[in-house]
Design an enzyme around this catalytic site. Sequence first.
Site, PDB file in Angstrom:
ATOM      1  N   ASP A 185       0.855  -1.189   0.000  1.00 20.74           N
ATOM      2  CA  ASP A 185       0.000   0.000   0.000  1.00 20.74           C
ATOM      3  C   ASP A 185       0.891   1.240   0.000  1.00 20.74           C
ATOM      4  O   ASP A 185       1.912   1.302   0.696  1.00 20.74           O
ATOM      5  CB  ASP A 185      -0.900   0.000   1.237  1.00 20.74           C
ATOM      6  CG  ASP A 185      -2.043   1.002   1.115  1.00 20.74           C
ATOM      7  OD1 ASP A 185      -3.206   0.564   1.027  1.00 20.74           O
ATOM      8  OD2 ASP A 185      -1.771   2.229   1.118  1.00 20.74           O
ATOM      9  N   ILE A 186       0.509   2.256  -0.777  1.00 16.09           N
ATOM     10  CA  ILE A 186       1.318   3.464  -0.923  1.00 16.09           C
ATOM     11  C   ILE A 186       1.295   4.317   0.350  1.00 16.09           C
ATOM     12  O   ILE A 186       2.185   5.149   0.550  1.00 16.09           O
ATOM     13  CB  ILE A 186       0.824   4.271  -2.149  1.00 16.09           C
ATOM     14  CG1 ILE A 186       1.923   5.149  -2.718  1.00 16.09           C
ATOM     15  CG2 ILE A 186      -0.420   5.080  -1.825  1.00 16.09           C
ATOM     16  CD1 ILE A 186       1.582   5.750  -4.080  1.00 16.09           C
ATOM     17  N   ASN A 217     -12.821  -2.972   2.901  1.00 18.93           N
ATOM     18  CA  ASN A 217     -13.730  -1.834   2.982  1.00 18.93           C
ATOM     19  C   ASN A 217     -14.718  -1.937   1.822  1.00 18.93           C
ATOM     20  O   ASN A 217     -14.320  -2.169   0.679  1.00 18.93           O
ATOM     21  CB  ASN A 217     -12.952  -0.520   2.908  1.00 18.93           C
ATOM     22  CG  ASN A 217     -12.068  -0.304   4.122  1.00 18.93           C
ATOM     23  OD1 ASN A 217     -12.405  -0.725   5.226  1.00 18.93           O
ATOM     24  ND2 ASN A 217     -10.924   0.321   3.927  1.00 18.93           N
ATOM     25  N   GLY A 244     -15.107   3.671   3.935  1.00 18.62           N
ATOM     26  CA  GLY A 244     -13.735   4.041   3.623  1.00 18.62           C
ATOM     27  C   GLY A 244     -13.207   3.499   2.315  1.00 18.62           C
ATOM     28  O   GLY A 244     -12.016   3.657   2.023  1.00 18.62           O
ATOM     29  N   GLN A 245     -14.060   2.850   1.517  1.00 14.03           N
ATOM     30  CA  GLN A 245     -13.553   2.351   0.221  1.00 14.03           C
ATOM     31  C   GLN A 245     -13.356   3.531  -0.723  1.00 14.03           C
ATOM     32  O   GLN A 245     -14.266   4.346  -0.930  1.00 14.03           O
ATOM     33  CB  GLN A 245     -14.529   1.341  -0.401  1.00 14.03           C
ATOM     34  CG  GLN A 245     -13.943   0.659  -1.640  1.00 14.03           C
ATOM     35  CD  GLN A 245     -14.842  -0.434  -2.220  1.00 14.03           C
ATOM     36  OE1 GLN A 245     -15.980  -0.624  -1.790  1.00 14.03           O
ATOM     37  NE2 GLN A 245     -14.316  -1.149  -3.204  1.00 14.03           N
ATOM     38  N   HIS A 259     -10.149  -5.281  -2.980  1.00 15.21           N
ATOM     39  CA  HIS A 259      -8.805  -5.490  -2.450  1.00 15.21           C
ATOM     40  C   HIS A 259      -8.892  -5.850  -0.980  1.00 15.21           C
ATOM     41  O   HIS A 259      -9.637  -5.236  -0.223  1.00 15.21           O
ATOM     42  CB  HIS A 259      -7.926  -4.236  -2.625  1.00 15.21           C
ATOM     43  CG  HIS A 259      -8.568  -2.959  -2.187  1.00 15.21           C
ATOM     44  ND1 HIS A 259      -9.498  -2.306  -2.952  1.00 15.21           N
ATOM     45  CD2 HIS A 259      -8.428  -2.213  -1.065  1.00 15.21           C
ATOM     46  CE1 HIS A 259      -9.900  -1.211  -2.324  1.00 15.21           C
ATOM     47  NE2 HIS A 259      -9.273  -1.136  -1.168  1.00 15.21           N
ATOM     48  N   HIS A 280      -7.005  -5.561   2.379  1.00 15.96           N
ATOM     49  CA  HIS A 280      -5.893  -4.954   3.102  1.00 15.96           C
ATOM     50  C   HIS A 280      -5.353  -6.017   4.049  1.00 15.96           C
ATOM     51  O   HIS A 280      -6.085  -6.528   4.897  1.00 15.96           O
ATOM     52  CB  HIS A 280      -6.368  -3.784   3.966  1.00 15.96           C
ATOM     53  CG  HIS A 280      -6.870  -2.589   3.229  1.00 15.96           C
ATOM     54  ND1 HIS A 280      -6.084  -1.477   3.013  1.00 15.96           N
ATOM     55  CD2 HIS A 280      -8.082  -2.309   2.695  1.00 15.96           C
ATOM     56  CE1 HIS A 280      -6.803  -0.557   2.376  1.00 15.96           C
ATOM     57  NE2 HIS A 280      -8.019  -1.030   2.170  1.00 15.96           N
TER      58      HIS A 280
HETATM   59  P1  5GP Z   1      -9.639   1.647   0.269  1.00 18.88           P
HETATM   60  O1  5GP Z   1      -9.660   3.019   0.883  1.00 18.88           O
HETATM   61  O2  5GP Z   1     -10.371   1.633  -1.056  1.00 18.88           O
HETATM   62  O3  5GP Z   1     -10.090   0.559   1.191  1.00 18.88           O
HETATM   63  O4  5GP Z   1      -8.117   1.306  -0.017  1.00 18.88           O
HETATM   64  C1  5GP Z   1      -7.417   1.852  -1.083  1.00 18.88           C
HETATM   65  C2  5GP Z   1      -5.962   1.778  -0.713  1.00 18.88           C
HETATM   66  O5  5GP Z   1      -5.200   2.016  -1.881  1.00 18.88           O
HETATM   67  C3  5GP Z   1      -5.531   2.832   0.315  1.00 18.88           C
HETATM   68  O6  5GP Z   1      -5.013   2.177   1.464  1.00 18.88           O
HETATM   69  C4  5GP Z   1      -4.479   3.653  -0.425  1.00 18.88           C
HETATM   70  O7  5GP Z   1      -3.394   4.039   0.405  1.00 18.88           O
HETATM   71  C5  5GP Z   1      -4.033   2.716  -1.524  1.00 18.88           C
HETATM   72  N1  5GP Z   1      -3.575   3.397  -2.719  1.00 18.88           N
HETATM   73  C6  5GP Z   1      -4.131   4.486  -3.316  1.00 18.88           C
HETATM   74  N2  5GP Z   1      -3.447   4.813  -4.428  1.00 18.88           N
HETATM   75  C7  5GP Z   1      -2.439   3.906  -4.530  1.00 18.88           C
HETATM   76  C8  5GP Z   1      -1.380   3.730  -5.500  1.00 18.88           C
HETATM   77  O8  5GP Z   1      -1.235   4.459  -6.483  1.00 18.88           O
HETATM   78  N3  5GP Z   1      -0.516   2.705  -5.272  1.00 18.88           N
HETATM   79  C9  5GP Z   1      -0.644   1.870  -4.185  1.00 18.88           C
HETATM   80  N4  5GP Z   1       0.251   0.902  -4.058  1.00 18.88           N
HETATM   81  N5  5GP Z   1      -1.638   1.993  -3.278  1.00 18.88           N
HETATM   82  C10 5GP Z   1      -2.514   3.012  -3.448  1.00 18.88           C
END
Ligand code: 5GP
Length: 120
Positions: free
Chosen positions: A36-37, A93, A99-100, A106, A108
């Site tokens: 995760d970034i 999420n 929080g998605q 995906h 986490h």
């Molecule tokens: P969500 O909020 O949808 O559950 O999770 C999305 C995740 O993607 C977040 O934890 C966010 O840090 C990660 N993310 C967003 N943009 C990027 C990216 O460009 N590269 C990577 N590796 N992770 C990302």
Amino acid sequence: MAAGEPEADCLFCKIVAGDVPATVVRETKDVIAFADINPQAPVHILVIPRAHYQNAGELGVIEPELAGTLLAEAAAVAADEGLDENGYRLVFNTGAGAGQTVFHVHAHLLGGRGLNWPPG
Ligand code: 5GP
Ligand code: ZN
């Protein structure tokens, strides 16, 4: 917008295609796992199917075998990261209210520190 087909404006479809770089830690023909970034724990890896499904529920209904594969691969990544002894958390999420932010399913995978319950 057929389930399972790549979506042009999806960030994770772009990572699957290699159009956006990622630090990949595991990949199979069906699944890819990358860092995760914006990590929320010492280990924070996203485990995704290569095919595009909006969320865990959609994946589970349409492709239950792939959903199982995703969980098995997440467990394999956790083992590779040395998390078997102290445990880890898998989070899906689902929906903006939870929080998605990326609507390509995906998991986490979080670990490497104590994890509170209930989560925030
Ligand atoms: P969500 O909020 O949808 O559950 O999770 C999305 C995740 O993607 C977040 O934890 C966010 O840090 C990660 N993310 C967003 N943009 C990027 C990216 O460009 N590269 C990577 N590796 N992770 C990302
Ligand atoms: Zn996608």
